[in-house]
Structures are given as structure tokens and as C-alpha cells.
Design an enzyme around this catalytic site. Sequence first.
Site, PDB file in Angstrom:
ATOM      1  N   PHE A  25     -37.068  21.463 -10.466  1.00  0.00           N
ATOM      2  CA  PHE A  25     -38.453  20.674 -10.288  1.00  0.00           C
ATOM      3  C   PHE A  25     -39.205  20.543 -11.566  1.00  0.00           C
ATOM      4  O   PHE A  25     -40.092  20.794 -11.773  1.00  0.00           O
ATOM      5  CB  PHE A  25     -39.126  21.173  -9.041  1.00  0.00           C
ATOM      6  CG  PHE A  25     -40.155  20.102  -8.749  1.00  0.00           C
ATOM      7  CD1 PHE A  25     -39.647  19.226  -7.993  1.00  0.00           C
ATOM      8  CD2 PHE A  25     -41.485  20.247  -8.994  1.00  0.00           C
ATOM      9  CE1 PHE A  25     -40.537  18.108  -7.368  1.00  0.00           C
ATOM     10  CE2 PHE A  25     -42.380  19.194  -8.194  1.00  0.00           C
ATOM     11  CZ  PHE A  25     -41.949  18.214  -7.653  1.00  0.00           C
ATOM     12  N   ILE A  40       0.885  -1.163   0.061  1.00  0.00           N
ATOM     13  CA  ILE A  40       0.129  -0.082   0.002  1.00  0.00           C
ATOM     14  C   ILE A  40       0.827   1.089  -0.194  1.00  0.00           C
ATOM     15  O   ILE A  40       1.987   1.242   0.707  1.00  0.00           O
ATOM     16  CB  ILE A  40      -0.920   0.002   1.308  1.00  0.00           C
ATOM     17  CG1 ILE A  40      -2.279  -0.766   1.095  1.00  0.00           C
ATOM     18  CG2 ILE A  40      -1.214   1.489   1.467  1.00  0.00           C
ATOM     19  CD1 ILE A  40      -3.271  -0.709   1.926  1.00  0.00           C
ATOM     20  N   GLY A  87       2.254   2.487  -7.480  1.00  0.00           N
ATOM     21  CA  GLY A  87       0.963   1.738  -7.693  1.00  0.00           C
ATOM     22  C   GLY A  87       0.172   2.127  -9.090  1.00  0.00           C
ATOM     23  O   GLY A  87      -0.515   1.083  -9.470  1.00  0.00           O
ATOM     24  N   ARG A 105     -33.483  20.472  -7.722  1.00  0.00           N
ATOM     25  CA  ARG A 105     -33.579  22.094  -7.755  1.00  0.00           C
ATOM     26  C   ARG A 105     -33.999  22.468  -9.057  1.00  0.00           C
ATOM     27  O   ARG A 105     -33.497  22.184  -9.849  1.00  0.00           O
ATOM     28  CB  ARG A 105     -32.110  22.607  -7.427  1.00  0.00           C
ATOM     29  CG  ARG A 105     -32.008  23.906  -7.204  1.00  0.00           C
ATOM     30  CD  ARG A 105     -30.558  24.223  -6.895  1.00  0.00           C
ATOM     31  NE  ARG A 105     -30.289  25.569  -6.225  1.00  0.00           N
ATOM     32  CZ  ARG A 105     -29.000  25.919  -5.566  1.00  0.00           C
ATOM     33  NH1 ARG A 105     -28.348  25.058  -5.828  1.00  0.00           N
ATOM     34  NH2 ARG A 105     -29.164  26.961  -5.213  1.00  0.00           N
ATOM     35  N   ARG A 117     -44.450  21.072 -13.577  1.00  0.00           N
ATOM     36  CA  ARG A 117     -43.941  22.240 -13.565  1.00  0.00           C
ATOM     37  C   ARG A 117     -43.009  22.336 -14.977  1.00  0.00           C
ATOM     38  O   ARG A 117     -42.867  23.696 -15.310  1.00  0.00           O
ATOM     39  CB  ARG A 117     -42.780  22.365 -12.460  1.00  0.00           C
ATOM     40  CG  ARG A 117     -42.000  23.768 -12.391  1.00  0.00           C
ATOM     41  CD  ARG A 117     -41.157  23.790 -10.932  1.00  0.00           C
ATOM     42  NE  ARG A 117     -42.278  24.097  -9.828  1.00  0.00           N
ATOM     43  CZ  ARG A 117     -42.289  25.333  -9.623  1.00  0.00           C
ATOM     44  NH1 ARG A 117     -41.912  26.249 -10.243  1.00  0.00           N
ATOM     45  NH2 ARG A 117     -43.124  25.609  -8.570  1.00  0.00           N
ATOM     46  N   GLU A 122     -34.253  28.059  -6.624  1.00  0.00           N
ATOM     47  CA  GLU A 122     -34.146  27.385  -7.864  1.00  0.00           C
ATOM     48  C   GLU A 122     -33.991  28.267  -8.804  1.00  0.00           C
ATOM     49  O   GLU A 122     -33.391  27.870 -10.234  1.00  0.00           O
ATOM     50  CB  GLU A 122     -35.496  26.562  -7.914  1.00  0.00           C
ATOM     51  CG  GLU A 122     -35.587  25.495  -6.857  1.00  0.00           C
ATOM     52  CD  GLU A 122     -36.846  24.919  -6.866  1.00  0.00           C
ATOM     53  OE1 GLU A 122     -36.860  23.652  -7.269  1.00  0.00           O
ATOM     54  OE2 GLU A 122     -37.768  25.429  -6.307  1.00  0.00           O
ATOM     55  N   GLU A 129     -36.222  15.158  -0.349  1.00  0.00           N
ATOM     56  CA  GLU A 129     -37.500  15.688   0.067  1.00  0.00           C
ATOM     57  C   GLU A 129     -38.373  14.304   0.227  1.00  0.00           C
ATOM     58  O   GLU A 129     -39.017  14.367   1.245  1.00  0.00           O
ATOM     59  CB  GLU A 129     -38.200  16.464  -1.300  1.00  0.00           C
ATOM     60  CG  GLU A 129     -39.576  16.859  -0.953  1.00  0.00           C
ATOM     61  CD  GLU A 129     -39.916  17.802  -2.177  1.00  0.00           C
ATOM     62  OE1 GLU A 129     -41.162  17.923  -2.293  1.00  0.00           O
ATOM     63  OE2 GLU A 129     -39.305  18.178  -3.009  1.00  0.00           O
TER      64      GLU A 129
END
Length: 1352
Positions: free
Chosen positions: A935, A277, A369, A933, A901, A1283, A823
Amino acid sequence: MGSKDELNDYEYQHLVFYVNGKRIDEPNIDPRTTLAAYLRDNLKLTGTKIGCNEGGCGACAIMISDLDPVTNQIRHYSSNACLTPVCAIFGKAITTAEGIGTVVQKKLHPIQERLAIAHGSQCGFCTPGFVMAMYSLLRNNPKPTEKEVDEALQGNLCRCTGYRPILEAYYTFCENGMGKIKEENGCAMGENCCKNKKSGDKKTQNVDPNQNKKLTSFETCKPYDPTQELIFPPELKLKNFHKKSFVLSNKGLAWYQPTSLEELLRLKRKYPHARIISGNSELAIELKFRFIDLSLTINPKQITEMREHKIDKNGIYLGMGLSLTEMKNILNKYIDELPEHQTAVFRSVCAMLHYFAGIHVRNMASVAGNIATASPISDLNPIWMACGAKVHLLSEERGERVVLIDENFFVAYRRTIIQPDEILLGIHIPFTTKTQHFRAYKQSQRREDDIAIVTAAIMADIDPKTHVINDLKISLGGMAPTTKLALKTMKDLKGKKWDKLLLEDVLIKLQDEFKLPPGVPGGMPRYRQALTLSFFFKFFVFVSNELHIAGYDHSGIDQPVGEPQLEHFTSTQIYHDVPSDQPAHDPVGRPIMHQSGEKHVTGEALYSCDLQYPDMLYMAFVVSPVAAGTIDYVDITEALELPGVVSYIDHNDIPGDKRISHGQTPVFAIDEVFYHCHPIGAIIAKDHETARRGAYLVKVNITPKVPIVTIDQAIKENAYLNPDGYHVHSSLAIEKDNKIPENDWSKYSKVVSGIARMGGQEHFYLETNNCIAIPGEDQEMEIISSTQAINDAQLDVCSVLGVPQHKVSVKVRRIGGGFGGKESVCGLFAAAASIGAYKLRKPIKFVLERFDDMAISGTRHPFYYEYKVALDENNKLLDAEITSYSNGGYTMELSKGVMERCITHIDNVYKFQNADFHGYVCKTNCASNTAFRGFGGPQGMFCTEIVMKHLAEDLDIDVDELRWNNMYEEGDFTPFGMHLYSCNIRRCWTECIEMSDYHNRKKQIEEFNKNSRYRKRGIYLMPTKFGIGFGFKQLNQAGALVHVYTDGTVLVSHGGMEMGQGLHTKMLQIAARCLDIPIELVHIQDTATDKVPNASPTAASVGSDMNGLAVQNACQKLMERLKPFKEANPKGTWKNWVMAAYVNRISLSATGFGIIHSEPVNFMDGKGAELYGYCVYGACCAEVEVDCLSGDHHVKRIDIVMDIGDSLNPAVDIGQIEGAFVQGYGLFTMEEIRIRPDGTRLTRGPGNYKIPSADDAPRHFNVKVLKGSSNKSAIFSSKAVGEPPLFLGATVFFAIREAIKNYREEHGHSGYFRMDSPATPERIRMLCEDSIVSKIPDLPDPSTYTPWVVDL
């Protein structure tokens, strides 16, 4: 596992380290534990947040201090605590946000102070990570450059602020930083600012003396004094902990940290399959999400031989123990010292490293790595292959061997020639000669901290006189299962001349050698092929310039190799002071700091995921591996045998209803699964990780079905959640007979028709969904949830438990971002946790990993549109018929409201003489999509702006004139029947044109594009209109509870919750004004159902409107009660009057109630109404620059004018405007949900889902709040702001399209072209049609292959 004698050979067998100056001695810890988990769970230092658990967001950033094993010097560097194993910090010191400042002790570090006063936090969840990123920089350089600040923040994401205030706060630490913040007087107009005009100029006569152009002044900030920082723990230095060997063994798991090369080789020989690691960036994710076996781990970073570096005559040798940051610093040192011709490879490595992950990862990871994991999209492996780098491999048995990284090194996908017992000791990077030309290229979805789509490195050795090729190497990543040399293309090129014929020959051969099948893993086959050709073309032009070959000096085709230089950052925030006669203690209208701002920056702000309770158990979902199918059986035997697992629950354990929420969503699958990661049951265990491991061990057998995943498939199968559709007919808004006229489209002379698509968007709130369920007496249940809707969560818990609402209380103090994603879906998690708590009678904590949250919780709805629009002879919008289809997922959830909407915003700001809008929600086998945001508003307006652009280009009309001629006027009504009053769209439009200097800049861009063939700029103006209010009338109400205590202090409770939007801050301001007291006397604790019942969700941008009216109402009642005491003692104080009321037994507690206007539209027949209370208007101007050969873009400048009424708090509101804009910018450009045709969700974290970073934020960012726009429909004449600005992010999309249009026209492609959202690099490049793109074959018929991903 080693023997006891082997373990005793190590000097330490217990973990010793320091945290914030406190010594930690841990004898018994699971070596798989991360530092983030240890800090939070063991030390209760919850300021270190976990946002993704894969090192991609920076919320967990901390600082590590240690001693260099070679130089013995103290080092400070940042790291992602979620990737760092706690064992890796043996002998080191950790500093967290709590360790540098605290609100409780009234002691903030200058970083914390400046970030707080700059309004640099909103939800605050990411803030401690930003603080520690900057702190780590200052500990190394107290006076950094802007470039160093930018780099320090590379690994940190913010979803709320838009980055402007964070950058401004941190740039003040730069040399002369205080002055830079204030220079250029802060005006977007620059030298054209009205303040620079002569006094006789007419424009100066309208200067507003109350206009401010900066929200923050840092003049009062205390200077940063590096001598006052925490000292490095003396014990660690005196006892040489950095040179001590360490081993920790626990329950069959072991961590080895040798300090000698001999011991490392012995371990690797004895345990050849032990994992080594370094940065842990890959292993940590495999362990966390794939549950790999990691029983034995070796950390070699303290071995001095692996940290060597040296120059020889052929190049530089770098030890593999060096971090990528150290490697970069070393190379930069030699770039400055050595002749330029020798360091071409070094410069390419440093340029590539700048965009390699984030700096917190680079500080820990090593190049070893990157080589050993053999990723086919490695950033660096093509460089090693093209330049002829060599690695030094070492084993105890066979000694050292030096191997060339060539076509034989990577033998298969994720496999190299490195043997199991070998270690990577070092790498030798050669110098370049005077005749060698070298470049490396990378393209990704986002420039910063992103995995590559395609990488390339090309080296050409060319005789400068004859232009004959001595050697040419082309190496590519992302074009095969391994990094590849273009052997077929390179064959026979030696001896050929570097000219146009060679270019054409190489392009044809590359295209032939690197053909990709249409369903290739990773997708984007044509784009990836185009990139390989584009990268070589860039290289060809670069070399031709170097060789002074005529005809190849095109400006902008390539940037100088090296670390990028961002433009100097400038911004303005134009707002207006409160009236001069407003009392000093009245806080309304003032840019007051966020209520929790100081707690955000110190990490002391608590979220539900930070809370701990006695005897608490933890939950993890068992989820479906397929998108559709019948459950045959669930076998929990192995899971229940795992130590720490307590129980399993599924639908059989639900005492009440098995379905919840708006769409009757099942809590757990019953017989069938309907989407990938559909919850089937849940494991409950004694800790989070055990619950997750237990869930992984549950065996689920499902007979799969063919899923419906896309809108196209749903339409074909007639699969709708609303078969009758939703409709709006403008004719019904005026016609009394309720008849819809049938228009004859054949009579229209100016008609366009077409289709468009818009992708979805992940919420990517920094705090994932989480909750705690605490059982009480009898049937009582307390829920602490990260939710926007406490009432919905309460109803869902009551439903599944079968108990009345008064037995369940839900509370939330704050959440780490929501954006609509918390929501309705939160009820699913609260319900599941409550079922477990009910069954076991113990508290249950349920925290979703980002990996699971993104799969389960839903997204913004993807949309598909079919449109037909006509203009009249005066170019007025005559008729429109638009049908929108959304991908709703498997239940309705909130899709009805989203579609409604959409079709009430599809007009945007334009008046249609007739309009018929239709909407259908498609039922698919995806997680139910939900609120986000805007909608549905942004989706509707996007279609409109596509239509306007289509009309303008098809009919040869100036699009700005077309929009202006069709914009709404005062008193007009919309197709859905709403009249527009105080319609300020034209004011916003004209002021945006003026502020942005649009017309002059448009001419400058036209001139730039004439002289720049492959880099094009675009500028675009766009308006927006957003209706305020819930579409569901009954939700437009709010309650409040206000208590006044006898000491004069006030406690306010209301139904809204704080998610970063500053709602609580505004409520404090409103209460302080209404009660006529200083804001310091007012406090808000939390939001809870047992204080304010039946609260509507905090959504639809109405939090301040509704809750402000409720708080005002309660305060008015209290003031009325206090009136007699004020009259009786007019010279008294607030406290006097309060005490007098108390003595006279007058109630000092009042409830308040508020409602806002809403009249429902009948969406079934399409008849309109006055749906919204009012509208918010805005306009934006965006300028971008596009690399047409790669598809990359930069946002150069943004100017926004927003009509938000009389702002309650300009700092909060402007922050919302900026944050919404950047979120919208992400939506329309880089954010892309990727799902396989079988419904498997691929985008499940920051590794492959990219939101804008600070590097993407506009370097010139100007916001103006429209003056004189008082709104009579809301509290104190304000307007909603959360919004409405989001859609303005689409301005960048259309500006990019303008740049593409210019490029297409230069290459013979004129006329309208369809461009769907998002404008990803792939979409941009493939629309920039040219001779390179024409060489890439088109994809075959879709029915003949299975694509990697589908358009939802």
C-alpha cells in the site's frame, strides 16, 4: 457445413468420453465449448478452476488418458482445460482433482496429502491445477527426478506461496525424496551449522533446543502406490474409440475428427478455410477474446500417418500429428543413440522446447501450428530456417510437395506459402556434420513459459584446419514481421576466415541489416538490436572454443546446449517451539495446517465463481475502446438480436446514485470515457459466453480526446487529484511553534540529487473479480462477492439501488487471492450486478475474464521521485527533501492512503536529522489504481534505498556501513512523529548477516566475477520497516460473533475474510485458546454483513490483530458466563458446562469488539503523530547471477530474517513471508505494465504479463523468524506479517545492480548509474554497457516519434 450424408459417414455423431470414471454421452454441445467450461457448468466439477482462459496459469490443468492411434498403448498427459475444446476429448478419459481424492470421504491421494501437510496452498485457487500437474507426471513415472518435477510444474502459476512448499512436497516423490527433504540438517549455515560444532565451541553454548528448521516432516506420509490408480475405461479400449471417426454438428457449427488421411484431404479441399486444431493455444485465444468465426474445425490428431517418425541418412522425419512433448521425447532418444556431431540441431530444438510455453500446452500442441501461424517471434522457426529443415505439404488435388523453410517460406506477417487446401504432413530435420556448428538462442521477459523477445539460430560450417567458412546461416525472430535470414550479412562470408575481423564485420553488418525504428511494434528497439549482436557474439565464442582458437575461452559466456539443470533445491524455515508447559490442546504458536488446506488440494473448496443458482443470468461489460473521449452513441441492436441475450443496462438503469466508492467512481460512463476499457454498459444473457459475445456486438461510437497517460504528462499539464499535495515535515514532530525551518543546502558538503522511477504491478490474483447478485423480497439484495471488503461492497450496492444497508447483505467464504486488488474495486462489479438483478428480478452472475479484469480493476501505483539528500561529516543523514509522484488513474480511489503510506515509509529504517517529504497523486486516463500489498510502503522504501546507494557510490562509502550508521535505535522517532519501541532492525540485520554467511560469500563472489567475464554475480543486504495499522483511524476496529452450541461445538464469525493469508486458521487458534478447548470444536463458515456489521476491509496486515482481539473479547465474555458452572462442577467437561449454562438459560452467544492504536497525521500541513501501533522489521540477503550479454538472471539464494513477534502460526507466517518476498521479487524484476501512448493497455493476461514461476523461485530459500520479539501491542504478542516482507524482494533488484556494476566497471564505466524498477532483461542488458551496446544508435528526440509503450 456438411450434408447429412457426409455427417452419416462418420462413426459417431455424438460426443462420448469419461470423466473420473463416469461415462459422458453428449449429443448436443456447442463445438466451441472448452473442456473447462463443460466440466464446471455442465458437470459441476468446479475443482477445475479458470484463472486466465489462455493456457498461461495452469489453474485448469487436468489429466487426459487415451490410446495412442499408432501403438494402441495407454497414454496419460496433462492439459489446460481452458484451451482444450470439449470435442477434442472424444474417446478419451479425463481425470480432475475431485477424481483422485475427497475430504468428504476422508480419502486423499498421496499428492494431495503431502501438499496439504507441506502447507503448499494459501488461497487454494491454483492448487487443484498443481495437483493434476503432478498427478499426470506420477502416472507416467512413479519415481520422477527433480528435473521432471520441475518440468511438470512449468505451466502452473501460484501468486501466494513463493513455491517453496509446493516443490518440497513434490520432491518427496523423487527417488530417495524423503531423505532429500531432510538432508544437510536443514540449516542455512550448511557445514557451519552450530550443531556441527564441537561441544567445547563457544557457539554451541547458545544453541536453542526449541529451534526448528523445517516446518514439515513427511515421515508419516503413506507411500505412493501406482497400482491403486483409476483404471482406463475398458469400453474405450474394447471398442477402439481411438480409431473411430467423429463429427458433431450444432446450430451451424461443426467439428470433424477424421481417422484417415484421405478424409482429411477431402475435408480440406471442400472447406479450404476450415481451421485445423491441434493444441488450440492460438485459436482458443482468438475465439475467446477476438470472437473470430470458427464455424468449421478439423482435428487431425487421430490420423496414424501424421504420427509417424523415421530416421534416414540425412536426418529425421517427424509427423505433424505428434505433440511437441512427443517430438521432444523422440529427439532426446536419438540424441542418446546417435553420434554427438549429428544431433546439434536436435539438441537445440529440445533446449528450445523446454522453454516453449508450458508442458500442458506442449502435450497438446504440434509443431504444425507453430509453423502455420507464422509468428514473427516463433521459438522454432529460426531453427528450421537456419538448419535447412523441410516441410512435407499435401493436398488432395496436387499431391505432396516438399518445401525448404527458407527466406521465401514466410511471405508476410502471419502468412506462409502453404495453400488453403494443403495440410502440413511432416517436417524433416537434417543431421549436422562434423564441421557444422549449430546453436539457438532465445530471450524473453521470464525464462519459463514466455513468448520470445528475440530468437536466433545460427549454423556455421567451418573447416577445422584452416578455419575457413564453408557456409554460415543466421536466422532471427522478433526483428521483422516474419522470421528472417540475415541475407545481407551472410552474403560474401563464404571463404572468409573465422577470426576477430570476421566477428567485427558480422556485428556491423547485422546491426545495419536489422535496424529497428524507434516506435517499432513490440517496442524495445535498442534491446532487440543488442540481442541480435549478443547472440552472434555468444555463437562466435562457442565456435571459437570448438575450434580451439586462443582468447575465446571466457567462462560463463554460454551454457551447454540441452535442457537446463536447476540446482538441487534446499530450504530452511527457522522458528521456535511453543513453551514446554503449554497445554497440548492449545494450538496458538503451532504450525497448524490451513483451515481449508485439504479442501484446496481436492478441489472441494468453493469460491463465489463456483456457485450456481436457479434461473441465473450472466453479465458482461461493454467497454470503451479508447482512453479518453465523448460518447456519441451506443447501438445495441445487433447484440439484442443474438439468441440468449436478455437485456442491456447502463447508467440510465441506475435507480440510486450513479457514482460509488472512495473516489466517486461512476458505475457506468456518463457521456464521457476516462480510460481504456471504461465500462459503458453491460449485456445480460443466459450464459457467460453469450453475454460476452453480445457485449462484443454492441457498437460504441466515441469522439476521442488526447489522453494524459503518464506521470510526466500529468506534471506538465498540472493534472493532480490532490493539487495541494500531502506532506511530512520532521521539524513539526518536535518543534512546538509549528514552523518549518528553511535549510541552506549550499552549506552542505556531501549532497546527492537525482530522480528515480518505479513501475506498477498487476495483482494477478488467480481468481478474477466476480460476484453474484440475488434479489430477494421487496428491496432485499444478497451479494456473494470475491471481495476483501464486504462493508464497502454493501455500501456501494446500497448507494446505486437507493436502499438502506439493512436490506443488503454481502457474504464471502473465501477468495482466490486479493493482495489489495479486491478491497475497493469489487463494489464496481457488485453494484453493476445488483442493478441488473434489480431490473430483471433474477440472480445475476458476473465473472470477469482475466483479459478484462486487468484492464478495469487498477494496479499498484507507478511512482516517480525527485530527491535531494545530504550527509554530515560523520556520514549521518543530515537533510532530505523528497517529492513522490504517483499515477493515480482517473479517480482518487485509494490513492490518498497509498501516497500517505509512501511518505511515512520513505525513511525506511534510517534516522534523518531533518526530512521534508511531499506526495502528489497524478490524474491520468488510466484505470484508477488501487491498493496492493504494501500500500505505498514498498514504493517509499525503494526510493530510500536508491538514495542510500547513490550516496554510497557518489561519496565512496561502503553502503552497508552507511546504513548501519544511520539505522534507528530504540526510542527514536520517525519524520512523521512515531516513536519506535522494540525496534529490532539491528538484530534482524546482524542475524541475517550471520545466517547468510554474507561476508564470506561476498568474497567468493568477488573471486567468481574476476574469472567470469560475461556472467556476473551480485550479493546484497537490505533492511525493511513496516508500520502496522490503517492510516484512516476509524478503520482500526473489528467485530466478532461467537456461538456455542449445546454439543460443545463453536461457530465463530468475524469481520475479516479469508484470502489465503490463513486468517480463519488463526482465528480458530485464538478461539480455541480463549475457550480452552481443542481446535477441532471450532468452525468458521463465512464472513457476512448480517453477522458482523460495519467490518473494516481485510487489509493493511491487521486482519489477525483486529479480528483476533474481537474474537478474544467475545470468548472472554462467554468464559465469564461459564465460570459459575465450571466452579460448581470443576471435574466436568466443556460440554457439561455448556449444557449447564443452556439449562440455566445463560446466553451462549456473544459479540466481541477490538481496536488497535492509531493517531492521525495531518498530511496537509505535515505535522506528525503516533500513526501506527507498532512496526515490523526484517532483513534479507540475496545472491543472483546475471547473463550480461542477454539480461537474463537467476536468483541463487535468499536468506530472510523477519521480526514477527510470537508467531500465532509459524506455518502460515513463514508462508506469508515467502509468498510476499516472491511477489516483491516479481514487482522489482520481471513484472512490467505495458500501455500504449494512446492509453491502450497491452498487458491483459499471462501471455504478456509475467509473474514469477516455480523456475524463478530461489533454489536456496532460507527464512528465520526472530526469537524473543514479543509484541505487547497485538493479540498474544504476535505481529502482522502479510505486507512487511514484500519489499525485501527489492534485494534481488539491488543484487542484480551489483552484478551490472561489476560488468560496467570492467568495461570502463565507473560511478553511480541510475537504474529504475523493474529490472527487466531489457534494462539489465542496456545498462551492461560494452562494445556491443555502443554499436546501437541512441533513440532520437522523443518528440520526433511515437514510442510503442510509455513509462507510466
